[in-house]
Design an enzyme around this catalytic site. Structure first.
Site, PDB file in Angstrom:
ATOM      1  N   LYS A  68       0.871  -1.434   0.014  1.00 20.54           N
ATOM      2  CA  LYS A  68       0.222  -0.004  -0.096  1.00 20.54           C
ATOM      3  C   LYS A  68       0.956   1.072  -0.024  1.00 20.54           C
ATOM      4  CE  LYS A  68      -4.025   1.696   2.611  1.00 20.54           C
ATOM      5  NZ  LYS A  68      -4.937   1.739   3.993  1.00 20.54           N
ATOM      6  N   SER A 143      -9.938   1.445   2.859  1.00 20.02           N
ATOM      7  CA  SER A 143      -8.850   2.363   1.979  1.00 20.02           C
ATOM      8  C   SER A 143      -7.918   1.432   1.120  1.00 20.02           C
ATOM      9  CB  SER A 143      -8.279   3.524   2.812  1.00 20.02           C
ATOM     10  OG  SER A 143      -7.277   2.672   4.015  1.00 20.02           O
ATOM     11  N   SER A 167     -10.395  -1.093   6.811  1.00 23.97           N
ATOM     12  CA  SER A 167      -9.689  -0.833   5.626  1.00 23.97           C
ATOM     13  C   SER A 167      -9.037  -1.806   4.778  1.00 23.97           C
ATOM     14  CB  SER A 167      -8.496   0.441   5.937  1.00 23.97           C
ATOM     15  OG  SER A 167      -9.237   1.544   5.803  1.00 23.97           O
TER      16      SER A 167
END
Lengths: 485, 473
Positions: A68, A143, A167
């Site tokens: 990420k 996210s 997330s």
């Protein structure tokens, strides 16, 4: 022959038998990443060249993965999908990244997230929306959107994400992959761009529970740079996955899952999801779990979302106060220092982020703190206490990860219905208490994947993975990949 | 007329190998931005780790200030935007400072006064900024250095008391060895709160705050300047606004920085990245053992027990090292007064002249004892002892060797001196007659003996023999 759509075990075997080299795996991952990029937009950065300084004997050695874009990576652009950091190149390594490097895992690219990890749709990153591999017209959730999509697409066998509310576990559910966040502190957060420090977790996306155990085994342990990190428990989670679960007790929350509540609902996806959840329960019972319905307390459940918003926005305003464009990031213009910072932050953040900062700032103001921030902390404690009370009887909480399938872009949600207030927000309980929590695929509704989540006692990451592995076996969705035809 | 009420907030950088929450070096460095880590720069993803040494030193100060120390160390965030604070917040202690409700004794014009300490807390220093005409420079070397802030109650009534407190506090820091407390390097800085109230009134007046005054001399001047300003306003029937002011050294006055309405809401909340650090009773006891007897108590002891004068006690304790040296001398059995005389006299003037600390001089307490013993045994005169001392310090040789090399040998032999005395008396019969008439002639005879022996005759013995022999005539 493709490898990136396989599980870590299978790829490991191919590497060990010299059927393929690590570099060839990297090339396959990179090509897939490039091929899918224009459609799904999983990545902020796809690395050009294969780099592996440390081939060794760990299970992840030579295996490509995605990270990420909110983990600090020396020399590699790290944007947190925000304009204010669009050119930021870190000068130090996040501990999780460093551990993977040392284990010989091969980074393929940095994945798109909701700006600064603050969001749950995967639509707010500065490089555009991330699309759901199962249906381009649907979002993947966030996210950790790009990490979920890259694993779902078979670009990489695993990816790292961060989880502050849900997330990792929510996009995993919408993408039909496994998403695991272990106990708070199990994996060092050093180098993860902090959103809400008391809720932030590092975790992973994989296509099997076993792979999640492999990745966690490598990442866990005490880190002197993170004072909240836990001492290593000395366990190998990947070795106890097949322990007998007979008699393990699970509960689910009545106020969220009981079909009676939704008698008048005109949401067929919700009803089908809940029916499928009952099927999952039946399968769990077949293999030896005891599963019971428990009344959790509606007041506490309805407080989940506002409590989460209060704590996370408050901590976020402070954590992201370093983004001023002075020391790093895009420099603003102005006559005074204040003007320069004001300009950088005005241009650097999207409206959504600014709204959350204003909210957080309001919550922390001296005159509001007691009522908003401290009360949120008290409610959080009450919710955690309720969980710990239930954990005296039960080994885990079993829930549908979401009340339905991934929404279409632009679909509006009724934020105050029980579905949205409770069924879409209960995963945050795992963050409130730092409980280990895993989402695994459990079936399909309208050809879109749905998932269930197991949340267990703090420190019992091994038990949670063991239970999830057994359930995964019973459900039969291990290794699920959506590849474009 | 008005009563003045002063409260102080004193910031002091603590000594440590590394910074308070990062591994970067903590130390004065001329070269800007060389002692910086990603943590000090507040780069995304960084997390603090607490410097145990700094915690220990903070606890030490808290204990020395007679504060209540909590059972755990927790930190808070103080949030504000300014480039000298790259994280956007300072890690400090508000919820539970390391020291609470303490006191310290000070002496002003011979009067003892108790100064109440509100709290002392551990935090991190900010970066240095230098503002040019159209740009600013930032030096992060200081950013993250452990900083201890001690806040007094508003309980001082004059600049004199404020300075006495500051001096006492600084001496405590030096005695504890927790800081070099050098104002010239910005290691100790002070905020001053001042209010005036009608004489003997119970109710406190409105206070103003002056920030970051960098020397004690300036604290004194700033206080006096602000008192004048407030007095003038009040006696003209005006009211004092609660505000923050800056002291202007050049014009000796204070300027408005910001008013109460502009006061910043720092939005304090507990630092989530630092779990509470338990301060166990074992840990606290261990620290307590490391706290030396402080200056105030030493002065009392020197005066009451050792019967030294006020001046001697003050001089001996001004620096802990000198006081320790003195006590080492006492432990070796040197007479209190003798040790005090040697140290406050020739030794301290040597230290001042050479600008060396007492720890670095060749003359150890043991060697001083050697010197004093030679004098007491009559081997050397007190005048010679001073000469020997100088040589010992300069040549770095033990007193015995210096005495040998200088050829100083006191004639302590009765017969040798007696022979000379008898001859001199024979030669100066007229003076013997004078003596009988009641004149004092001792000095002449003793002086002559010293002259003949090149100063090597023991003066006391010579005087005794002169008296014996002259009586016989």
């Amino acid at each position: 022959m493709e490898y990136m759509n396989k599980t870590i075990d299978e790829i490991r075997k191919a590497l060990d038998s010299k059927e393929i080299t690590s570099e060839e795996l990297f090339v396959e991952a990179k090509e897939k990443a490039l091929k899918y990029q224009s459609t799904y937009n999983s990545f902020v950065t796809i690395l050009e060249d294969y780099q592996n300084e440390k081939i060794n004997t760990t299970v992840l050695s030579g295996i490509p993965y995605a990270l990420k874009d909110n983990f600090s990576t020396t020399g590699i652009l790290t944007t947190a999908s925000s304009n204010i950091l669009k050119d930021y190149v870190p000068i130090y390594d996040a501990t999780a990244y460093k551990k993977l490097k040392e284990a010989g895992a091969i980074l393929v690219g940095k994945t798109v997230l909701d700006e600064l990890a603050m969001g749950g749709t995967g639509t707010t990153g500065h490089t555009g929306v991330v699309r759901n591999p199962w249906d381009k017209n649907r979002l993947i959730g966030g996210s950790s959107a790009g990490s979920a999509a890259s694993v779902a697409l078979g670009i990489v066998p695993f990816a790292l994400g961060s989880d502050t509310g849900d997330s990792i576990r929510k996009p995993a559910a919408f993408g039909g992959v496994v998403g695991f966040k272990p106990t708070y502190g199990r994996i060092s957060r050093f180098g993860l761009f902090a959103f809400a420090s008391s809720l932030d977790h590092v975790g992973c996306f994989t296509r099997s529970v076993k792979d999640a155990a492999y990745v966690t085994d490598i990442l866990k342990g005490k880190d002197e740079h993170d004072m909240t990190s836990l001492n290593d428990d000395g366990k190998a989670y990947s070795e106890t996955l097949n322990n007998d679960i007979t008699g393990r007790k699970l509960f689910y929350i009545k106020e969220a899952c009981n079909l009676e509540l939704y008698k008048n609902s005109n949401d067929p996806e919700l009803l089908e999801t809940l029916n499928k959840f009952q099927e999952t329960i039946a399968k769990a019972k077949e293999i030896g779990f005891e599963v019971e319905e428990v009344e959790f307390g509606k007041d506490l459940l309805e407080a989940l979302y506002p409590t989460y918003m209060s704590i996370s926005c408050a901590e976020a305003t402070s954590n992201y106060a370093n983004l001023t464009g002075i020391q790093f990031g895009v420099r603003g213009v102005g006559k005074s220092i204040e003007d320069i910072m004001f300009d950088a932050r005005t241009k650097g953040f999207s409206e959504l982020i600014k709204r959350r900062f204003i909210l957080g700032s309001y919550i922390l103001q001296r005159e509001n703190q007691e009522k908003l921030f401290k009360n949120a902390g008290r409610i959080r404690r009450m919710i955690v206490n309720r969980m710990n009370e239930l954990f005296k009887t039960y080994d885990g909480l079993l829930m549908p990860a979401s009340g339905g399938i991934a929404p279409k872009f632009g679909e509006t949600s009724d934020q105050l219905s029980d579905r949205y207030l409770i069924l879409e927000n209960h995963l945050v309980i795992g963050n409130f208490g730092g409980f280990p929590s895993i989402t695994i695929p459990s079936g399909f509704v309208n050809e879109m994947p749905i998932s269930v989540n197991i949340t267990g006692r703090v420190m019992e990451d091994d038990v949670v993975l063991n239970m999830a592995n057994k359930l995964e076996e019973a459900l039969g969705y291990k290794g699920l990949v959506k590849e474009e035809q | 007329m008005y009563d003045v009420v002063i409260g102080l907030e004193v910031h002091c950088e603590l000594k440590s190998n590394s910074k308070n929450f990062s591994g970067a070096t903590n130390g004065y460095c001329e070269q800007p931005n060389t002692q910086v880590s990603p943590i000090d720069l507040g780069l995304p993803g960084i997390m603090p780790f607490v410097n145990k040494e700094a915690v220990k030193k903070a606890v030490k100060v808290a204990k020395a200030l007679n504060c209540k120390v909590p059972s755990r160390m927790i930190f808070d965030r103080k949030n504000y935007f300014y480039p000298d604070l790259p994280k956007g917040y300072q890690i400090t202690q508000v919820t539970e400072p390391v020291g609470q409700n303490g006191y310290v004794m000070i002496e002003v014009d011979g009067e003892i006064k108790k100064i109440l300490i509100h709290d002392t807390h551990l935090e991190e220093d900010t970066a240095n900024m230098e503002h040019m005409s159209n740009y600013s420079l930032i030096n992060y070397n200081r950013c993250g250095v452990p900083l201890l802030e001690t806040v007094t109650e508003p309980c001082m009534s004059s600049s004199k008391e404020a300075i006495a407190f500051l001096e006492t506090y600084r001496t405590i820091l030096l005695y504890l060895g927790v800081s070099d407390a050098r104002a010239d390097q910005g290691q100790i800085r002070c905020d001053v709160n001042i209010s005036l109230k009608p004489k003997n009134s119970e109710k406190l007046g409105v206070r103003t705050e002056m920030k970051n005054i960098n020397s004690f001399a300036n604290v004194k001047i700033a206080i006096e300047s602000e008192i004048r300003r407030q007095e003038e306003i009040l006696s003209n029937g005006g009211i004092i606004e609660q505000e923050t002011r800056r002291y202007d050294e050049v014009n000796d006055c204070t300027h408005l920085m910001r008013s109460k309405e502009d006061a910043i809401d720092y939005k304090y909340f507990i630092e989530p990245n630092i779990p509470p650090i338990p301060l166990t009773s074992d840990f606290l006891e261990e620290i307590e053992k490391e706290i030396p007897t402080l200056r105030y108590d030493r002065i009392v002891k020197y005066k009451d027990e050792y019967k030294l004068t006020e001046v001697e006690a003050n001089t001996l304790t001004r620096e802990k090292e000198i006081s320790d040296y003195f006590e080492a001398c006492i432990n070796l059995g040197i007479n209190y007064k003798t040790a005090a005389n040697w140290i406050t006299g020739p030794i301290i003037s040597y230290l001042n002249k050479e600008e060396v600390p007492i720890d670095n001089i060749y003359l150890t307490p043991a060697l001083l004892k050697e010197l004093i013993t030679m004098q007491e045994d009559g081997r050397i005169s007190s005048k010679q002892a001073r000469e020997v001392l100088e040589k010992v310090l300069e040549d770095k040789k033990p007193p015995v060797q210096v005495v040998d090399e200088l050829g100083i040998k006191q004639i302590g032999d009765d017969n040798t001196i007696r022979e000379i005395v008898i001859r001199l008396l024979d030669e100066h019969n007229d003076l013997v007659e004078d003596y009988k008439k009641g004149k004092n002639v001792f000095n002449f005879f003793v002086g002559s003996v010293m002259k003949e022996t090149k100063g090597q005759a023991n003066p006391a013995m010579t005087a005794k023999i002169v008296k014996e022999e002259i009586e016989k005539r």
